[in-house]
Design an enzyme around this catalytic site. Structure first.
Site, PDB file in Angstrom:
ATOM      1  N   ARG A   1      19.480  10.683  55.944  1.00 45.37           N
ATOM      2  CA  ARG A   1      19.118  10.592  57.323  1.00 45.37           C
ATOM      3  C   ARG A   1      18.029   9.821  57.547  1.00 45.37           C
ATOM      4  O   ARG A   1      17.744   9.030  58.359  1.00 45.37           O
ATOM      5  CB  ARG A   1      19.130  12.011  57.917  1.00 45.37           C
ATOM      6  CG  ARG A   1      20.549  12.570  58.123  1.00 45.37           C
ATOM      7  CD  ARG A   1      20.203  13.973  58.775  1.00 45.37           C
ATOM      8  NE  ARG A   1      21.521  14.320  59.255  1.00 45.37           N
ATOM      9  CZ  ARG A   1      21.867  15.547  59.779  1.00 45.37           C
ATOM     10  NH1 ARG A   1      20.843  16.515  59.786  1.00 45.37           N
ATOM     11  NH2 ARG A   1      22.987  16.022  60.292  1.00 45.37           N
TER      12      ARG A   1
ATOM     13  N   LYS B   1      36.656  27.598  57.662  1.00 46.83           N
ATOM     14  CA  LYS B   1      37.407  28.450  58.601  1.00 46.83           C
ATOM     15  C   LYS B   1      38.245  27.433  59.622  1.00 46.83           C
ATOM     16  O   LYS B   1      37.874  26.798  60.238  1.00 46.83           O
ATOM     17  CB  LYS B   1      36.172  29.240  59.459  1.00 46.83           C
ATOM     18  CG  LYS B   1      35.466  30.184  58.617  1.00 46.83           C
ATOM     19  CD  LYS B   1      35.022  31.303  59.443  1.00 46.83           C
ATOM     20  CE  LYS B   1      34.158  32.328  58.422  1.00 46.83           C
ATOM     21  NZ  LYS B   1      32.811  32.410  58.544  1.00 46.83           N
TER      22      LYS B   1
ATOM     23  N   GLY C   1      28.408  16.328  57.265  1.00 47.26           N
ATOM     24  CA  GLY C   1      28.389  17.872  56.668  1.00 47.26           C
ATOM     25  C   GLY C   1      28.658  17.861  55.281  1.00 47.26           C
ATOM     26  O   GLY C   1      28.402  17.088  54.363  1.00 47.26           O
TER      27      GLY C   1
ATOM     28  N   GLY D   1      27.829  18.659  62.820  1.00 45.91           N
ATOM     29  CA  GLY D   1      28.143  19.274  63.964  1.00 45.91           C
ATOM     30  C   GLY D   1      28.640  18.187  65.239  1.00 45.91           C
ATOM     31  O   GLY D   1      29.436  18.435  65.898  1.00 45.91           O
TER      32      GLY D   1
HETATM   33  N1  LIG Z   1      39.498  27.862  49.131  1.00 44.34           N
HETATM   34  C1  LIG Z   1      38.207  28.167  49.530  1.00 44.34           C
HETATM   35  N2  LIG Z   1      37.855  29.508  49.677  1.00 44.34           N
HETATM   36  C2  LIG Z   1      36.532  29.678  49.998  1.00 44.34           C
HETATM   37  N3  LIG Z   1      35.638  28.769  50.450  1.00 44.34           N
HETATM   38  C3  LIG Z   1      36.055  27.368  50.588  1.00 44.34           C
HETATM   39  C4  LIG Z   1      37.390  27.156  50.255  1.00 44.34           C
HETATM   40  N4  LIG Z   1      37.626  25.866  50.240  1.00 44.34           N
HETATM   41  C5  LIG Z   1      36.350  25.456  50.613  1.00 44.34           C
HETATM   42  N5  LIG Z   1      35.422  26.565  50.876  1.00 44.34           N
HETATM   43  C6  LIG Z   1      34.229  26.293  51.576  1.00 44.34           C
HETATM   44  O1  LIG Z   1      33.966  25.653  52.650  1.00 44.34           O
HETATM   45  C7  LIG Z   1      32.532  25.552  52.902  1.00 44.34           C
HETATM   46  C8  LIG Z   1      32.619  24.388  53.691  1.00 44.34           C
HETATM   47  O2  LIG Z   1      33.112  24.802  54.925  1.00 44.34           O
HETATM   48  P1  LIG Z   1      32.848  24.352  56.432  1.00 44.34           P
HETATM   49  O3  LIG Z   1      33.749  24.576  57.391  1.00 44.34           O
HETATM   50  O4  LIG Z   1      31.328  24.552  56.615  1.00 44.34           O
HETATM   51  O5  LIG Z   1      32.503  22.616  55.980  1.00 44.34           O
HETATM   52  P2  LIG Z   1      32.541  21.384  56.795  1.00 44.34           P
HETATM   53  O6  LIG Z   1      33.875  21.336  57.470  1.00 44.34           O
HETATM   54  O7  LIG Z   1      32.211  20.546  55.941  1.00 44.34           O
HETATM   55  O8  LIG Z   1      31.433  21.635  57.790  1.00 44.34           O
HETATM   56  P3  LIG Z   1      30.401  20.513  58.583  1.00 44.34           P
HETATM   57  O9  LIG Z   1      30.929  19.311  58.238  1.00 44.34           O
HETATM   58  O10 LIG Z   1      30.555  21.062  60.018  1.00 44.34           O
HETATM   59  O11 LIG Z   1      29.181  20.853  57.725  1.00 44.34           O
HETATM   60  C9  LIG Z   1      32.084  24.921  51.481  1.00 44.34           C
HETATM   61  O12 LIG Z   1      30.959  25.609  51.089  1.00 44.34           O
HETATM   62  C10 LIG Z   1      33.251  25.300  50.620  1.00 44.34           C
HETATM   63  O13 LIG Z   1      32.936  26.094  49.465  1.00 44.34           O
HETATM   64  O1  LIG Z   2      22.057  18.807  61.133  1.00 46.11           O
HETATM   65  C1  LIG Z   2      22.506  18.779  62.077  1.00 46.11           C
HETATM   66  O2  LIG Z   2      23.810  18.887  62.165  1.00 46.11           O
HETATM   67  C2  LIG Z   2      21.855  18.066  63.115  1.00 46.11           C
HETATM   68  O3  LIG Z   2      20.389  18.022  62.732  1.00 46.11           O
HETATM   69  C3  LIG Z   2      21.612  19.435  64.164  1.00 46.11           C
HETATM   70  O4  LIG Z   2      21.052  20.223  63.892  1.00 46.11           O
HETATM   71  P1  LIG Z   2      21.276  21.858  64.884  1.00 46.11           P
HETATM   72  O5  LIG Z   2      22.464  22.276  64.204  1.00 46.11           O
HETATM   73  O6  LIG Z   2      20.252  22.791  64.031  1.00 46.11           O
HETATM   74  O7  LIG Z   2      21.217  21.495  66.036  1.00 46.11           O
END
Ligand SMILES: Nc1ncnc2c1ncn2[C@@H]1O[C@H](COP(=O)(O)OP(=O)(O)OP(=O)(O)O)[C@@H](O)[C@H]1O
Ligand SMILES: O=C(O)[C@H](O)COP(=O)(O)O
Length: 394
Positions: free
Chosen positions: A36, A197, A351, A374
């Site tokens: 970042r 989720k 993320g 987010g």
């Molecule tokens: N089959 C599974 N069972 C349990 N946990 C899982 C499975 N597949 C993925 N995960 C977990 O899901 C987590 C990521 O979920 P999350 O919804 O936070 O991800 P994301 O969509 O990348 O989030 P963001 O982009 O908003 O940070 C990871 O830590 C991963 O280990």
């Molecule tokens: O890491 C992030 O997604 C941004 O910096 C926003 O942080 P926040 O979820 O604590 O508002």
């Protein structure tokens, strides 16, 4: 983009309050991922080259309106000085007389980093008094913090009502790439949704079903969809109250002519650990006391083939528990397919998917990795981002 950017205004000699997202992961006072910070460099460099006095503001972590020593931005100022190859001064406050004094000493091209704006309770409340106090420091407001654009806070939204307000180059690029992808996609257009989720991805899946040709589901959220098809999922992640919703998404896909892909095989484990016993099984053969922690090899191949035939892919959320090497193969296969597919424009929605791509050293093979977690999610849901809305129209 219909918002003014730094390129549209005169910056010479101006004091610029530039909101960036330096919310970087830290361990023992060390920055563990500086993506970042690097992403903000083009805007900072542009501002200094134009002869602006650059006052940078950011949050770090969630200190909840109080000073938390480990969340000071001091290490970021140090790294920024190295990356810019110039001295970056660091203020111990984010507004007020002490900061005004520092700003009054700035020459054109100087850079000052304010203290963590979330040390003040007014930041997250979008307190108009705090927004005014920030605005008093500057002549112009630049928002380059795409990662925080979904937050209506004093330094991301409130301040924009008090100064000429424009976007930075990173903000502009993020909005251009994500905006074009969603409004005028090259086809076939594929979305890959994973993560933990269903409840976190409802809005995204719903919105993307109106736009994509293929929707691929993986990660922990897949098992609610698998269950909705009548299969047993053992101890895998399951949101029982979202099974009907999962079914309604599959139905919506059918009605819209969207091809909906779910795992056909999975890697199941007898424990949530790297050393667990594991095996690949067909999707209708998940043992009752095992949990699925990754997509299986047949699914990885199926998904890779869909990726290779796509012109545009948006990816949000890992395919499995990629943090554990035993269950990283599915996520890796998707990342590798994207990396190898030269005709595919790949957008990584920040993320965990961005972290996964980094882990596999494939970041430079992706077309665009969003700095927003987010924020990119809310953008993909079709929501308006308050930090963008508040900027001046062209
Ligand atoms: N089959 C599974 N069972 C349990 N946990 C899982 C499975 N597949 C993925 N995960 C977990 O899901 C987590 C990521 O979920 P999350 O919804 O936070 O991800 P994301 O969509 O990348 O989030 P963001 O982009 O908003 O940070 C990871 O830590 C991963 O280990
Ligand atoms: O890491 C992030 O997604 C941004 O910096 C926003 O942080 P926040 O979820 O604590 O508002």
């Amino acid at each position: 983009m219909n918002k003014k950017s730094v390129k549209d205004i005169d910056l010479k000699g101006k004091r610029v309050f530039c909101r960036v997202d330096f919310n970087v992961p830290m361990k023992d006072g060390q920055i563990t991922d500086e993506t970042r910070i690097r992403a903000a460099l083009p805007t900072i460099q542009y501002l200094t080259e134009q002869g602006a006095k650059v006052i940078l503001a950011s949050h770090l972590g969630r200190p909840k309106g109080a000073v938390v020593e480990e969340m000071r931005l001091t290490p970021v100022a140090g790294r920024l000085s190295e990356l810019l190859n110039k001295d970056v001064k660091k203020a111990d406050e984010a507004y007020g007389d002490s900061v005004k004094a520092l700003v009054s000493e700035m020459a054109e091209g100087d850079v000052l980093l304010l203290e963590n704006v979330r040390f003040y309770a007014g930041e997250e409340k979008n307190d108009p008094e705090l927004a005014k106090a920030f605005a008093e420091l500057a002549d112009v407001y630049v928002n380059d913090a795409f990662g925080a654009a979904h937050r209506a806070h004093a330094s991301t939204e409130g301040i924009a009502h008090h100064l000429p307000a424009v976007s930075g180059l990173l903000m502009e690029k993020e909005l251009d790439v994500l905006g074009k992808a969603l409004s005028n996609p090259e086809r076939p257009f594929t979305a890959i949704i994973g993560g933990a989720k269903v409840k976190d991805k409802i809005g995204v899946i719903d919105n993307l079903l109106d736009k994509v040709d293929n929707l691929i589901i993986g990660g922990g959220l897949a098992y609610t969809f698998v269950k909705s098809q009548g299969h047993e999922v053992g101890k895998s992640l399951l949101e029982a109250d979202k099974i009907d919703l999962a079914l309604s998404f599959i139905k919506k896909a059918e009605e819209k002519g969207v091809k909906f892909y779910m795992p056909v095989d999975v890697i199941v484990a007898d424990d949530f650990s790297d050393s667990a016993n594991k095996k690949a099984v067909a999707i209708n053969e998940i043992p009752a006391d095992w949990e699925a922690l990754d997509i299986g090899p047949k699914t990885a191949e199926l998904y890779s083939n869909v990726i290779k035939e796509s012109k545009l892919v948006i990816w949000n959320g890992p395919m499995g528990v990629f943090e554990l090497d035993s269950f990283a193969n599915g996520t890796k296969a998707v990342a590798e397919a994207l990396a190898a597919s030269e005709g595919t424009y790949s957008v990584i929605g920040g993320g965990d998917s961005a972290a996964a791509v980094e882990k596999f050293n494939l970041a430079d093979k992706m077309s665009h990795i969003s700095t927003g977690g987010g924020a990119s999610l809310e953008f993909m849901e079709g929501k308006v981002l308050p930090g963008v809305v508040a900027l001046n129209d062209k």
